[in-house]
Design a protein around this motif. Structure first.
Motif, PDB file in Angstrom:
ATOM      1  N   PRO A 293       0.749  -1.293   0.118  1.00  0.00           N
ATOM      2  CA  PRO A 293      -0.053  -0.049  -0.134  1.00  0.00           C
ATOM      3  C   PRO A 293       0.658   1.395  -0.145  1.00  0.00           C
ATOM      4  O   PRO A 293       0.142   2.397  -0.381  1.00  0.00           O
TER       5      PRO A 293
ATOM      6  N   MET B 199      -3.661   2.692   3.320  1.00  0.00           N
ATOM      7  CA  MET B 199      -3.474   1.414   4.005  1.00  0.00           C
ATOM      8  C   MET B 199      -4.605   0.815   4.168  1.00  0.00           C
ATOM      9  O   MET B 199      -4.483  -0.626   4.058  1.00  0.00           O
ATOM     10  N   LEU B 200      -5.583   1.443   4.140  1.00  0.00           N
ATOM     11  CA  LEU B 200      -6.911   0.725   4.405  1.00  0.00           C
ATOM     12  C   LEU B 200      -7.639   0.478   3.099  1.00  0.00           C
ATOM     13  O   LEU B 200      -8.804  -0.168   2.853  1.00  0.00           O
ATOM     14  N   GLU B 201      -6.920   0.882   1.874  1.00  0.00           N
ATOM     15  CA  GLU B 201      -7.392   0.122   0.689  1.00  0.00           C
ATOM     16  C   GLU B 201      -8.725   0.158   0.228  1.00  0.00           C
ATOM     17  O   GLU B 201      -9.111  -0.784  -0.212  1.00  0.00           O
ATOM     18  N   MET B 202      -9.522   1.556   0.609  1.00  0.00           N
ATOM     19  CA  MET B 202     -10.602   1.671  -0.021  1.00  0.00           C
ATOM     20  C   MET B 202     -12.070   0.674   0.680  1.00  0.00           C
ATOM     21  O   MET B 202     -12.789   0.626   0.259  1.00  0.00           O
ATOM     22  N   GLN B 203     -11.496   0.112   1.727  1.00  0.00           N
ATOM     23  CA  GLN B 203     -12.389  -0.656   2.452  1.00  0.00           C
ATOM     24  C   GLN B 203     -13.290   0.207   3.372  1.00  0.00           C
ATOM     25  O   GLN B 203     -14.190  -0.676   3.989  1.00  0.00           O
ATOM     26  N   VAL B 204     -12.915   1.249   3.679  1.00  0.00           N
ATOM     27  CA  VAL B 204     -13.762   1.800   4.622  1.00  0.00           C
ATOM     28  C   VAL B 204     -14.184   3.363   3.886  1.00  0.00           C
ATOM     29  O   VAL B 204     -13.760   3.496   3.014  1.00  0.00           O
ATOM     30  N   THR B 205     -14.950   3.812   4.663  1.00  0.00           N
ATOM     31  CA  THR B 205     -15.705   4.992   4.367  1.00  0.00           C
ATOM     32  C   THR B 205     -14.729   6.287   4.457  1.00  0.00           C
ATOM     33  O   THR B 205     -13.992   6.107   5.517  1.00  0.00           O
TER      34      THR B 205
ATOM     35  N   LEU C 183      -3.945   7.042   5.695  1.00  0.00           N
ATOM     36  CA  LEU C 183      -4.835   6.081   5.959  1.00  0.00           C
ATOM     37  C   LEU C 183      -5.495   5.500   4.976  1.00  0.00           C
ATOM     38  O   LEU C 183      -5.668   4.225   4.810  1.00  0.00           O
TER      39      LEU C 183
END
Lengths: 806, 194
Positions: free
Chosen positions: B61, B141-147, B138
């Motif tokens: 990432p 790192m969180l790769e589009m999995q969160v809003t 962020l």
């Protein structure tokens, strides 16, 4: 039956001290009495033996042919027994319960006596109690029950402790130090076993010790029994000294993993003691056996762990039995491993460690709490019982004291441990990035305590094959006493003296979490650039594999996609909010919600359907009902306790869903409060802070027209801004009323709360001024509420914050 | 060792390099071999595309940030010296080093490691990690999995926790303080580069 009870009135005449001592003595007296009564009235005492007591009755029920016929055919009429005593009927469960009760009351008692528990570790006290009970029974002239029967120990008492350890094992430090731990566990134990066994044999051969009949193989067997560091004892002592994580995990990990070595050595020497010699083939077979035992144990545990994780995926409709799956699968893993003579301890650890991340993602919060508390409870009771039984077993004997043997054993154990640790650390430090210092080595060596496992293994020895069994047992007990008493008691002052780093009390912050993940990625990248397949590379690979395949199978619904950082963040928020509520203040839930028009239209990128079904379908009114329920249940726990007793109503868990946004709102409030105290006399209606998607996740509708009321004041001037963009529904008003009645307290929360209370008053102004008096009243009620709200429970360890494979 | 020496002689100023970074000849050789393997066109310099060719790095990432760290601002290529200098940050720290205030901070000390990590966050090099920069990290790192909202609340909380001087950004000192409990030496060292 004469009982000698030593009662002396303490000079301080502190009521607690007296009460505590009296309590202890009475309990011991009671225990001794009952057991001797039981002993006197039944021919065969054994805590787990079914053939005692209820013999007659059971025969009747089973109708075994040829057993005594107790129903008389000649009918003589006698007076109808109005009240009769039938002890045999309930003897076995009664005695078991009595032991458990004694153990628990002992634990209570120790903490009533103020300074005792800080000087003497609990394990020592418990052994002393066991000695006393055993002594009482012996004085009564009865035979002391062989309570530390190996079956009972290995099948009932040991598993809860190990499961507790395995389930809450901090995986990351464990894996980071796995090389060191394995070295200590395998090589260290082997070294200890051979050193002690060999030298003992040499000593036995010396003329004048009358021990020359002790052969080499029994000596080696003895060496292997006594060289294993015991997890129960280590846990019991290390728990109290709060040492830093690295040392804790080293000693503890070693005590867990050396089980495989011990099992193999024990069986090897036991088998071949009969034959009298060990050939090289046997040695090779032994090595293979070791690999099978350890890897097999782990494999069995992992399989059961995955099964448990998979089962927990489907438990969303039967939340009540979720904890049961955790316990039963783990126990079966243990039993299955023991069935094949694999290492049961390693199976149990593997099972707990494997199932934990998936199960925790699936089970409800309440089940999680249940699992945690049950495990802690069982392991605590088990541990207590083990130590008490050790004391009783010591009194029971039989003993064969031999000065030479015993003293040489004790000295050799200590010496070999020290040499082993120092030597191994020298080698290990060449491979470690963070080296082990001398202080660390000392603690590791000194913390190698022996415990009940050694005793039970010794107890299992066959009397015929090993005529010197009693001598062995005596030596084992002495060694255990020595390590637990001497080392256990002195390790705490030594830790302070040497200024060994203690456990860090503070929890992990989100900064640490983010940055460590960042660093992990960085290091993985650098390793890739260097072309080095280092340990970050493999960890990363495992993580990807885990995310891609495993999580999909084992985690229910769409939660597997939730990244670990988010899960961590939620946990933190949750915890913090709970703490806030428990401290009883700062709880202001504005009845009005922030304007959510825009929020509602933003769908979270993937609205998990499974999660959506977890949230209740709601209307505005229903929403407030839910909030009221939350407030009620949280703030009135005393009255609530008896209400929902029905098992089936435990299922619906709106508490959980509403909780999230309730807490997040609170956090927002606090942040805003902070910002506000810096602004001066600045009346604004700030824009609604962005809503966290957890809230979106948890609720599907909200009151769209309400506004967020805030007052800005830094000097307590109650400038009230009540912005009524919408008429507030009577429900919400009611709720607020209730709220301020019970929630507000200013116990030690400082000025900030003062400001907020004004705010409450402000918001309530349109209601009635009666609110103020009620608040006063609410304040008085609060100590009671505080007590029931505060539930320290088992010590808060940061294993909960540990993400799996970070 | 003949091959070592011959490889070493190919590298200009290798003595100075070893002095500066603390690598042994064996390490230098190993890194040089790697450098040459990456440098497919044998130009003696690495370009971003060469780094991009490493497949696993593409999946990382923060891969592009790492690559960016190798290139000094304005430069398009990395020569061997810079390559080694950057990697020297990841050498395990020498415990026995005497604390000599007159000597410059060695490149693999805890502070230098932290500084390197900090610079990866702080892309605009203003000495602070602003909220926007944190959000960027962020997000990657969180790769589009969160809003977006979740990201923002996490970023808010992070800054709130670390920010002591209330300037809504994380300075190096604050960064260092928030990581004081983490064993940086352990976390940011690659074993073979001992």
């Amino acid at each position: 039956m004469s009982v000698r009870v030593a009662l002396h009135s303490p000079t301080g005449s502190r009521s607690f001290l007296e009460r505590g001592l009296l309590l202890l003595v009475m309990l011991i007296f009671l225990e001794g009495t009952v057991l001797t009564l039981g002993a006197a009235s039944s021919p065969d005492i054994s805590a787990q033996d079914n053939t005692g007591g209820g013999h007659d009755r059971r025969d009747d029920h089973r109708g075994i042919a040829g057993s005594h016929e107790h129903t008389n055919y000649t009918y003589t009429k006698k007076a109808f027994p109005v009240l009769s005593l039938d002890y045999h009927h309930i003897q076995v469960p009664f005695e078991i319960s009595l032991w458990v009760l004694l153990a628990s009351l002992m634990k209570l008692g120790f903490h009533l006596i103020p300074r005792l528990s800080s000087i003497v570790p609990e394990s020592c006290l418990l052994i002393v109690v066991g000695l006393l009970v055993g002594g009482l029974i012996k004085l009564a002239g009865e035979e002391v029950p062989p309570v530390l029967d190996s079956n009972l120990f290995f099948l009932c008492l040991l598993p809860p402790i190990i499961l507790d350890a395995g389930y809450f094992l901090p995986i990351r430090p464990f894996m980071e130090n796995i090389g060191t731990i394995l070295m200590f566990a395998v090589v260290g134990t082997l070294w200890n076993a051979f050193f002690v066994g060999g030298l003992l044999y040499a000593v036995c051969q010396i003329e004048g010790t009358y021990l020359s009949q002790v052969e080499l193989l029994p000596c080696l067997l003895f060496g292997s029994i006594i060289s294993a560091v015991d997890p129960v004892a280590v846990l019991a002592v290390f728990e109290e000294i709060h040492i830093n994580e690295l040392l804790h995990i080293l000693v503890f990990g070693e005590s867990l993993l050396n089980d495989a070595v011990t099992v193999v050595l024990y069986h090897l020497f036991e088998e071949y003691s009969g034959a009298g010699e060990v050939t090289p083939t046997d040695v090779i077979l032994g090595v293979i056996c070791f690999l099978i035992v350890s890897l097999g144990g782990i494999a069995v545990g992992a399989i059961y762990g995955i099964l448990a994780a998979f089962t927990s995926r489907f438990t969303s409709h039967t939340r009540v039995i979720e904890p049961l799956f955790v316990f039963v699968y783990s126990y079966m893993a243990y039993l299955s491993a023991e069935m094949f003579h694999l290492s049961g301890i390693m199976a149990l650890i593997a099972c707990g460690a494997v199932m934990r991340p998936y199960v925790e993602a699936n089970i409800s919060h309440k089940s999680h709490t249940t699992v945690k508390y049950f495990l802690k409870m069982w392991s605590s009771v088990s541990e207590t019982l083990i130590f008490i039984f050790l004391g009783v077993a010591t009194v029971a004997g039989p003993h064969a004291w031999n000065w030479t043997f015993v003293s040489v054993t004790v000295i050799l154990c200590l010496v070999s441990r020290v040499i082993g640790v120092v030597g191994l650390t020298f080698i290990i430090n060449k491979f470690r990035i963070v080296k082990l210092t001398t202080k660390d080595q000392f603690i590791v060596a000194y913390g190698g305590l022996r415990g009940a496992i050694a005793f039970s293994l010794g107890y299992l020895l066959d009397k015929d094959l090993f005529p010197m069994r009693t001598m062995f047992l005596t030596a084992i007990i002495t060694e255990i006493f020595f390590t637990v008493f001497v080392q256990g008691m002195t390790i705490k002052p030594l830790v302070d003296l040497l200024a060994v780093k203690k456990k860090q009390e503070a929890k992990r912050s989100i900064n640490e979490e983010i940055h460590t993940q960042f660093l992990d990625h960085l290091l993985t990248g650098i390793e890739d650039i260097c072309g080095h397949y280092g340990h970050h590379h493999w960890k990363d690979k495992l993580n990807r594999f885990n995310k891609k395949y495993i999580k999909k199978c084992l985690i229910a619904g769409e939660r597997y996609k939730e990244p670990q950082l988010i899960a961590f963040y939620h946990k933190m928020e949750f915890k913090q909010a709970i703490e806030l509520v428990e401290s009883g203040g700062g709880v202001k839930l504005p009845s009005a919600m922030p304007s959510q028009v825009s929020m509602q239209n933003i769908q979270p990128k993937k609205l998990p359907p499974a999660v959506a079904e977890r949230a209740l379908p709601q209307f505005t009114k229903g929403r407030e009902e839910e909030i009221r329920k939350i407030l009620r249940s949280n703030l009135q726990k005393t009255r609530q306790r008896l209400r929902s007793y029905n098992r089936h109503t435990l299922v619906a868990d709106p508490f959980e869903d509403g909780w999230n946004d309730f807490l997040l709102k609170k956090q927002r409030m606090i942040e805003l409060e902070k910002k506000m105290t810096e602004m001066s006399n600045y009346l604004t209606v700030p824009a609604a802070p962005p809503d966290s998607p957890t809230m979106c996740r948890a609720r599907l509708a909200s009151d769209p027209n309400a506004f967020y009321n805030i007052k800005a004041s830094s000097d307590g001037v109650p400038t009230i801004q009540v912005d009524l963009a919408s008429p507030q529904s009577p429900d919400s008003v009611n709720m607020l009323n209730e709220f301020s009645k019970r929630g507000a307290t200013d116990q030690g929360l400082g000025q900030r709360e003062g400001a907020t209370r004004d705010e409450d008053q402000g918001l309530m102004m349109k209601l009635s001024s009666a609110g103020k008096e009620e608040k006063e009243e609410g304040g008085n009620k609060n100590p009671g509420l505080m007590r029931c709200l505060s539930d320290p429970g088992p010590s808060n360890e940061d294993e909960e914050d540990e993400p799996f494979l970070p | 060792m003949g091959s070592t020496n011959s490889t070493l002689s190919k590298i200009p100023n290798v003595e100075e390099l070893m002095q500066e970074t603390g690598f042994t000849p064996a390490h230098i050789v190993r890194l040089y071999d790697r450098f040459e393997a990456l440098d497919k066109e044998k130009t003696g310099h690495l370009r971003p595309q060469d780094f991009g060719a490493i497949n696993r790095l593409a999946m990382n990432p923060i891969g592009d940030r790492i690559i960016g760290a190798f290139f000094s601002p304005g430069q398009e290529t990395v020569d061997f010296h810079s390559f080694v200098r950057i990697l020297a940050h990841f050498r395990p720290a020498d415990k026995k080093r005497p604390k000599d205030p007159s000597m410059p901070e060695p490149v693999n000390s805890r502070t230098s490691k932290l500084k390197f990590a900090f610079q990866l966050y702080d892309q605009d090099k203003d000495g602070k990690i602003s909220r926007a920069e944190l959000l960027q990290v962020l997000r990657s790192m969180l790769e589009m999995q969160v809003t977006e909202e979740q990201l923002e609340s996490i970023a808010d909380r992070t800054i709130q926790e670390a920010d002591l001087d209330k300037d809504d950004a994380i300075s190096f000192e604050e960064f260092r303080k928030s990581l004081e409990k983490v064993n940086i030496d352990h976390k940011m060292s690659i074993r073979f580069l001992r």
